[in-house]
Design an enzyme around this catalytic site. Structure first.
Site, PDB file in Angstrom:
ATOM      1  CB  SER A 207     -13.800  -4.300  -2.119  1.00 53.50           C
ATOM      2  OG  SER A 207     -12.496  -3.835  -2.295  1.00 53.50           O
ATOM      3  N   PRO A 208     -16.220  -3.830   0.992  1.00 53.13           N
ATOM      4  CG  PRO A 208     -16.573  -2.796   3.050  1.00 53.13           C
ATOM      5  CD  PRO A 208     -15.499  -3.336   2.127  1.00 53.13           C
ATOM      6  CG  LEU A 209     -18.284   0.962   1.159  1.00 48.47           C
ATOM      7  CD1 LEU A 209     -17.782   2.462   1.228  1.00 48.47           C
ATOM      8  CD2 LEU A 209     -19.700   0.855   1.708  1.00 48.47           C
TER       9      LEU A 209
ATOM     10  CD  GLN B 147      -7.598  -8.742   3.705  1.00 52.88           C
ATOM     11  OE1 GLN B 147      -7.374  -7.759   2.895  1.00 52.88           O
ATOM     12  NE2 GLN B 147      -6.966  -8.987   4.831  1.00 52.88           N
TER      13      GLN B 147
ATOM     14  NE  ARG C 287     -10.019   2.504  -4.320  1.00 52.36           N
ATOM     15  CZ  ARG C 287     -10.388   1.481  -3.266  1.00 52.36           C
ATOM     16  NH1 ARG C 287     -10.330   0.403  -3.664  1.00 52.36           N
ATOM     17  NH2 ARG C 287     -10.766   1.985  -2.210  1.00 52.36           N
TER      18      ARG C 287
ATOM     19  CB  SER D  46      -5.286 -11.977   0.907  1.00 51.76           C
ATOM     20  OG  SER D  46      -6.356 -11.065   0.335  1.00 51.76           O
TER      21      SER D  46
ATOM     22  CE1 TYR E  66      -3.200  -2.769  -0.021  1.00 56.21           C
ATOM     23  CE2 TYR E  66      -3.555  -2.427   2.253  1.00 56.21           C
ATOM     24  CZ  TYR E  66      -3.871  -3.113   1.098  1.00 56.21           C
ATOM     25  OH  TYR E  66      -4.891  -4.211   0.937  1.00 56.21           O
TER      26      TYR E  66
HETATM   27  N1  LIG Z   1      -6.507  -8.398   0.185  1.00 51.59           N
HETATM   28  C1  LIG Z   1      -6.749  -7.543  -0.588  1.00 51.59           C
HETATM   29  O1  LIG Z   1      -6.287  -7.815  -2.069  1.00 51.59           O
HETATM   30  C2  LIG Z   1      -7.419  -6.290  -0.567  1.00 51.59           C
HETATM   31  C3  LIG Z   1      -7.710  -5.419  -1.675  1.00 51.59           C
HETATM   32  C4  LIG Z   1      -8.301  -4.164  -1.666  1.00 51.59           C
HETATM   33  C5  LIG Z   1      -8.525  -3.717  -0.125  1.00 51.59           C
HETATM   34  N2  LIG Z   1      -7.962  -4.603   0.712  1.00 51.59           N
HETATM   35  C6  LIG Z   1      -8.538  -4.026   2.025  1.00 51.59           C
HETATM   36  O2  LIG Z   1      -9.506  -3.612   2.406  1.00 51.59           O
HETATM   37  C7  LIG Z   1      -9.886  -2.234   2.619  1.00 51.59           C
HETATM   38  C8  LIG Z   1     -10.977  -1.859   2.253  1.00 51.59           C
HETATM   39  O3  LIG Z   1     -10.859  -1.834   0.875  1.00 51.59           O
HETATM   40  P1  LIG Z   1     -11.627  -0.595  -0.133  1.00 51.59           P
HETATM   41  O4  LIG Z   1     -11.004   0.360   0.021  1.00 51.59           O
HETATM   42  O5  LIG Z   1     -11.741  -1.384  -1.322  1.00 51.59           O
HETATM   43  O6  LIG Z   1     -13.226  -0.589   0.497  1.00 51.59           O
HETATM   44  P2  LIG Z   1     -14.515  -0.008   0.132  1.00 51.59           P
HETATM   45  O7  LIG Z   1     -14.941   0.289   1.367  1.00 51.59           O
HETATM   46  O8  LIG Z   1     -15.078  -0.830  -0.860  1.00 51.59           O
HETATM   47  O9  LIG Z   1     -13.969   1.068  -0.593  1.00 51.59           O
HETATM   48  C9  LIG Z   1     -13.469   2.552  -0.117  1.00 51.59           C
HETATM   49  C10 LIG Z   1     -13.529   3.697  -1.205  1.00 51.59           C
HETATM   50  O10 LIG Z   1     -14.964   3.948  -1.379  1.00 51.59           O
HETATM   51  C11 LIG Z   1     -15.239   5.508  -1.521  1.00 51.59           C
HETATM   52  N3  LIG Z   1     -16.050   5.904  -0.261  1.00 51.59           N
HETATM   53  C12 LIG Z   1     -15.951   5.422   1.006  1.00 51.59           C
HETATM   54  N4  LIG Z   1     -17.008   6.006   1.824  1.00 51.59           N
HETATM   55  C13 LIG Z   1     -17.523   6.634   0.808  1.00 51.59           C
HETATM   56  C14 LIG Z   1     -18.582   7.766   0.972  1.00 51.59           C
HETATM   57  N5  LIG Z   1     -19.341   7.594   2.435  1.00 51.59           N
HETATM   58  N6  LIG Z   1     -19.159   8.405   0.105  1.00 51.59           N
HETATM   59  C15 LIG Z   1     -18.437   8.315  -1.081  1.00 51.59           C
HETATM   60  N7  LIG Z   1     -17.399   7.464  -1.434  1.00 51.59           N
HETATM   61  C16 LIG Z   1     -17.149   6.760  -0.515  1.00 51.59           C
HETATM   62  C17 LIG Z   1     -13.737   5.931  -1.109  1.00 51.59           C
HETATM   63  O11 LIG Z   1     -13.177   5.978  -2.781  1.00 51.59           O
HETATM   64  P3  LIG Z   1     -13.191   7.020  -3.738  1.00 51.59           P
HETATM   65  O12 LIG Z   1     -13.436   8.398  -2.849  1.00 51.59           O
HETATM   66  O13 LIG Z   1     -12.028   7.151  -4.410  1.00 51.59           O
HETATM   67  O14 LIG Z   1     -14.353   6.830  -4.521  1.00 51.59           O
HETATM   68  C18 LIG Z   1     -12.984   4.791  -0.577  1.00 51.59           C
HETATM   69  O15 LIG Z   1     -11.594   4.788  -0.626  1.00 51.59           O
HETATM   70  C19 LIG Z   1      -8.430  -1.564   2.209  1.00 51.59           C
HETATM   71  O16 LIG Z   1      -8.020  -0.507   3.056  1.00 51.59           O
HETATM   72  C20 LIG Z   1      -7.573  -2.741   2.418  1.00 51.59           C
HETATM   73  O17 LIG Z   1      -7.134  -2.975   4.018  1.00 51.59           O
HETATM   74  C21 LIG Z   1      -7.626  -5.587   0.856  1.00 51.59           C
END
Ligand SMILES: NC(=O)c1ccc[n+]([C@@H]2O[C@H](COP(=O)([O-])OP(=O)(O)OC[C@H]3O[C@@H](n4cnc5c(N)ncnc54)[C@H](OP(=O)(O)O)[C@@H]3O)[C@@H](O)[C@H]2O)c1
Length: 333
Positions: A204-206, A175, A225, A149, A53
């Site tokens: 990535s719940p969102l 994961q 993103r 993961s 990261y």
């Molecule tokens: N193991 C793996 O391969 C892997 C891969 C991915 C993630 N992860 C882990 O999972 C965590 C979460 O993943 P993710 O970042 O993909 O999760 P996510 O919750 O699906 O997406 C988060 C993104 O959604 C947008 N967002 C969040 N809340 C918002 C709101 N209230 N209004 C508007 N936009 C909003 C932001 O991006 P924008 O502002 O750019 O739209 C934010 O960075 C990561 O930090 C990491 O620790 C692991």
């Protein structure tokens, strides 16, 4: 905030894990620090990170923020993906994982990582080599538990069987990606995790921003993103994703719920999920994800959501066994 046992470990983690992938990316250092404080104040004790990261920046920030309360926290980090162009700076070999873990420990300014993840399946390194070096890390006290993961269910099962037969430290945690538009984990991965009683942190719940209300058919923000990052425009490209995003937003708003709160609550409501990993670029974005813990996703709401993005087909083609009017159900009893 409630706390849950992580799989069959005796470790209790908050029902939400905070993901730090945004640290040094769409969250600058001030926003990263503010979100750290925000989740700690909400009772989160579980943090996910990875060496890759921002090429170590996220681990450096996290290492700075956790000072003074390290032992109260459960920290996950990962190795596997390339950190440089050098040929051995990647993969799940003994050489790369040893260097990767030592660098992660330095950046996190800690003696140990609670859960060390292999970030992806390495088809070029024998699983036994990976398991043996992870075992050594455990013996050295540098990691406490092992996670994997982005593995397929058969890859986890194969690794677990080898660990068992060779008397090596077992895998305790997985994961996978999991959200309303990415339900593949329901077919093999989550049933396998249930059978093995693994800790399950879903990411990535969102849908990386898709399910927050700002996307829909013909609707997208100017930046974000899913607009700026080609890996994610590919992952969430196509009409299906935008249609589901639009319909999901309507379902949430009809109930007066922020779509982001409902999306996280939906992922958390799968009985095998220990904790979704939430992520955001700033405290304002983060708030609805934190508020997800107040939302109950009952069967009626689940059924309504299933209509816009149905569960994937089962892993065998004996569809009749999914009904209760056949001998399959009797066998399952
Ligand atoms: N193991 C793996 O391969 C892997 C891969 C991915 C993630 N992860 C882990 O999972 C965590 C979460 O993943 P993710 O970042 O993909 O999760 P996510 O919750 O699906 O997406 C988060 C993104 O959604 C947008 N967002 C969040 N809340 C918002 C709101 N209230 N209004 C508007 N936009 C909003 C932001 O991006 P924008 O502002 O750019 O739209 C934010 O960075 C990561 O930090 C990491 O620790 C692991």
């Amino acid at each position: 905030m409630k706390y849950k046992y992580l799989g069959k470990t005796g470790v209790q983690v908050s029902e939400l894990c905070f993901g730090t992938m945004s640290f040094g990316s769409n969250a600058d250092k001030d926003n990263s620090r503010a979100m750290y404080k925000q989740v700690r104040d909400a009772g989160v004790n579980f943090f996910d990170c990875a060496n890759v990261y921002q090429k170590g920046v996220a681990e450096e920030y996290l290492g700075e923020f956790i000072k003074g309360e390290r032992d109260d926290l459960v920290i996950a980090s990962k190795g596997f993906f390339p950190m440089t162009d050098k040929p051995n700076d990647r993969g799940a070999s003994r050489k790369n994982l040893t260097a990767s873990l030592n660098s992660s420990l330095k950046r996190l300014q800690t003696d140990y990582i609670d859960i060390y993840f292999i970030h992806g399946f390495d088809k070029n390194t024998p699983i036994e080599e990976t398991l043996r070096v992870l075992q050594d890390f455990v013996s050295q006290g540098k990691i406490l538990y092992i996670g994997v993961s982005n593995f397929a269910a058969w890859q986890v099962s194969k690794a677990m069987s080898i660990a068992e037969f060779k008397n090596l430290t077992p895998i305790h945690c997985i994961q996978p990606m999991y959200n309303l538009t990415k339900r593949q984990a329901e077919v093999e991965i989550l049933p396998m995790a249930k059978e093995e009683n693994l800790g399950v942190m879903t990411y990535s719940p969102l849908g990386a921003g898709l399910l927050t209300g700002k996307y829909g058919p013909g609707k997208a923000p100017l930046s974000g993103r899913l607009v700026d990052n080609s890996m994610y425009t590919t992952r969430y490209g196509g009409d299906f994703y935008y249609r589901v995003a639009g319909e999901f937003t309507r379902i949430a708003e009809k109930r007066g719920i922020h779509p982001a709160s409902l999306a996280v609550a939906w992922a958390a409501s799968h009985p095998v999920v220990t904790t979704p990993i939430i992520g955001a670029g700033n405290p304002e974005q983060l708030l609805p994800s934190l508020k997800s813990v107040d939302i109950v996703v009952d069967n009626e709401l689940k059924a309504e959501i299933d209509k816009i993005s149905p569960p994937p087909p089962p892993s065998t083609d004996r569809t009749e066994e999914q009904t209760k009017f056949n001998y399959g159900a009797m066998l399952q009893k």
